[in-house]
Design a protein around this motif. Structure first.
Motif, mmCIF file in Angstrom:
data_model
loop_
_atom_site.group_PDB
_atom_site.id
_atom_site.type_symbol
_atom_site.label_atom_id
_atom_site.label_comp_id
_atom_site.label_asym_id
_atom_site.label_seq_id
_atom_site.Cartn_x
_atom_site.Cartn_y
_atom_site.Cartn_z
ATOM 1 N N THR A 191 48.700 72.088 64.798
ATOM 2 C CA THR A 191 48.519 73.534 64.782
ATOM 3 C C THR A 191 49.648 74.101 65.623
ATOM 4 O O THR A 191 49.814 73.722 66.783
ATOM 5 N N LEU A 192 50.438 74.981 65.016
ATOM 6 C CA LEU A 192 51.645 75.477 65.661
ATOM 7 C C LEU A 192 51.636 76.998 65.779
ATOM 8 O O LEU A 192 51.031 77.690 64.955
ATOM 9 N N LYS A 193 52.355 77.492 66.779
ATOM 10 C CA LYS A 193 52.600 78.922 66.888
ATOM 11 C C LYS A 193 53.661 79.270 65.849
ATOM 12 O O LYS A 193 54.679 78.584 65.729
ATOM 13 N N ALA A 194 53.389 80.343 65.095
ATOM 14 C CA ALA A 194 54.310 80.723 64.032
ATOM 15 C C ALA A 194 54.710 82.184 64.168
ATOM 16 O O ALA A 194 53.916 83.023 64.593
ATOM 17 N N LYS A 195 55.931 82.460 63.781
ATOM 18 C CA LYS A 195 56.414 83.830 63.694
ATOM 19 C C LYS A 195 56.262 84.259 62.236
ATOM 20 O O LYS A 195 56.721 83.576 61.327
ATOM 21 N N MET A 196 55.597 85.385 62.028
ATOM 22 C CA MET A 196 55.425 85.945 60.695
ATOM 23 C C MET A 196 56.617 86.863 60.452
ATOM 24 O O MET A 196 56.712 87.923 61.077
ATOM 25 N N ASP A 197 57.522 86.456 59.571
ATOM 26 C CA ASP A 197 58.809 87.136 59.440
ATOM 27 C C ASP A 197 59.016 87.662 58.024
ATOM 28 O O ASP A 197 59.385 86.906 57.123
ATOM 29 N N THR A 198 58.799 88.953 57.841
ATOM 30 C CA THR A 198 58.973 89.563 56.525
ATOM 31 C C THR A 198 60.442 89.647 56.134
ATOM 32 O O THR A 198 60.750 89.861 54.964
ATOM 33 N N GLY A 199 61.341 89.440 57.069
ATOM 34 C CA GLY A 199 62.774 89.472 56.780
ATOM 35 C C GLY A 199 63.316 88.156 56.246
ATOM 36 O O GLY A 199 64.415 88.102 55.719
ATOM 37 N N ALA A 200 62.548 87.088 56.372
ATOM 38 C CA ALA A 200 62.946 85.788 55.833
ATOM 39 C C ALA A 200 62.216 85.568 54.513
ATOM 40 O O ALA A 200 61.063 85.971 54.373
ATOM 41 N N MET A 201 62.850 84.924 53.569
ATOM 42 C CA MET A 201 62.192 84.698 52.289
ATOM 43 C C MET A 201 61.285 83.469 52.347
ATOM 44 O O MET A 201 60.157 83.503 51.866
ATOM 45 N N THR A 202 61.749 82.374 52.928
ATOM 46 C CA THR A 202 60.980 81.131 52.908
ATOM 47 C C THR A 202 60.429 80.791 54.287
ATOM 48 O O THR A 202 60.893 81.310 55.301
ATOM 49 N N ALA A 203 59.477 79.896 54.293
ATOM 50 C CA ALA A 203 58.936 79.361 55.538
ATOM 51 C C ALA A 203 59.889 78.282 56.036
ATOM 52 O O ALA A 203 60.573 77.624 55.253
ATOM 53 N N SER A 204 59.907 78.088 57.336
ATOM 54 C CA SER A 204 60.813 77.122 57.946
ATOM 55 C C SER A 204 60.075 76.368 59.049
ATOM 56 O O SER A 204 59.427 76.983 59.895
ATOM 57 N N LEU A 205 60.182 75.043 59.036
ATOM 58 C CA LEU A 205 59.485 74.175 59.989
ATOM 59 C C LEU A 205 60.493 73.410 60.818
ATOM 60 O O LEU A 205 61.482 72.880 60.293
ATOM 61 N N SER A 206 60.241 73.313 62.120
ATOM 62 C CA SER A 206 61.133 72.604 63.022
ATOM 63 C C SER A 206 61.002 71.101 62.821
ATOM 64 O O SER A 206 59.950 70.509 63.052
ATOM 65 N N ALA A 207 62.104 70.489 62.374
ATOM 66 C CA ALA A 207 62.123 69.056 62.094
ATOM 67 C C ALA A 207 63.436 68.470 62.581
ATOM 68 O O ALA A 207 64.436 69.170 62.720
#
Length: 170
Positions: free
Chosen positions: A39-55
């Motif tokens: 379970t991660l803290k996420a930024k909800m970003d309407t300016g980005a098109m896709t989701a991005s995960l730290s890997a």
């Protein structure tokens, strides 16, 4: 003129209008990734098109003639476990550094990132979304939820709010 049919039609359409209203979330929310056990803290970003995960340690490979990707999460306490997922596509992403903690805004550059599909839980809703993989360890939030995933969830973002939901419960 008889207004009763018009009023009746309007009243009957109210439930449909209510069903179309998006669920409102804050700019930051907790997101569960059931397949990854996090379970991660996420930024909800309407300016980005896709989701991005730290890997990190991201490697493309082939399994049974299909393209796959192997990676480790770049989040505290999760670095040891290796995850493998089918590769959906390679996305060309414009990267911005405005989210970097304490860093000045820099110009945008493009990078190619592997994209996988992951089930994610937001509030009480679970959807499978596309997520690109990149090292976000220098960012404040290891997960960014972009406009495409927000649309999948029927979500809207109130930037004045934070963590409007308890822990995800899917």
């Amino acid at each position: 003129m008889n207004h009763v049919p018009i009023l009746l039609a309007a009243l009957l359409s109210l439930p449909a209008l209510a069903a179309q209203q998006p669920t409102l979330y804050g700019r930051y929310e907790l997101i569960e990734l059931p397949e990854l056990g996090q379970t991660l803290k996420a930024k909800m970003d309407t300016g980005a098109m896709t989701a991005s995960l730290s890997a990190k340690d991201i490697q493309r490979f082939e399994r049974d003639g299909e393209d796959w990707v192997r990676f480790r999460l770049a989040v505290d306490g999760a670095e040891q476990r290796v995850h493998e997922h089918p590769l959906v596509r390679i996305a060309e992403i414009k990267t911005r550094s405005e989210e970097l903690a304490g860093q000045p805004l820099k110009t945008a550059a493009a990078s190619q990132r592997p994209v996988i599909e992951l089930p994610v839980c937001l509030g009480e809703e679970q959807r499978t979304i596309e997520v690109n993989l990149t090292d976000r360890s220098t960012f404040n939030y290891p997960l960014l939820i972009g406009a495409s995933a927000l649309r999948d969830f029927g979500a809207a973002v109130n930037p004045a709010e934070r963590y409007t939901r308890e822990r995800p419960q899917c």
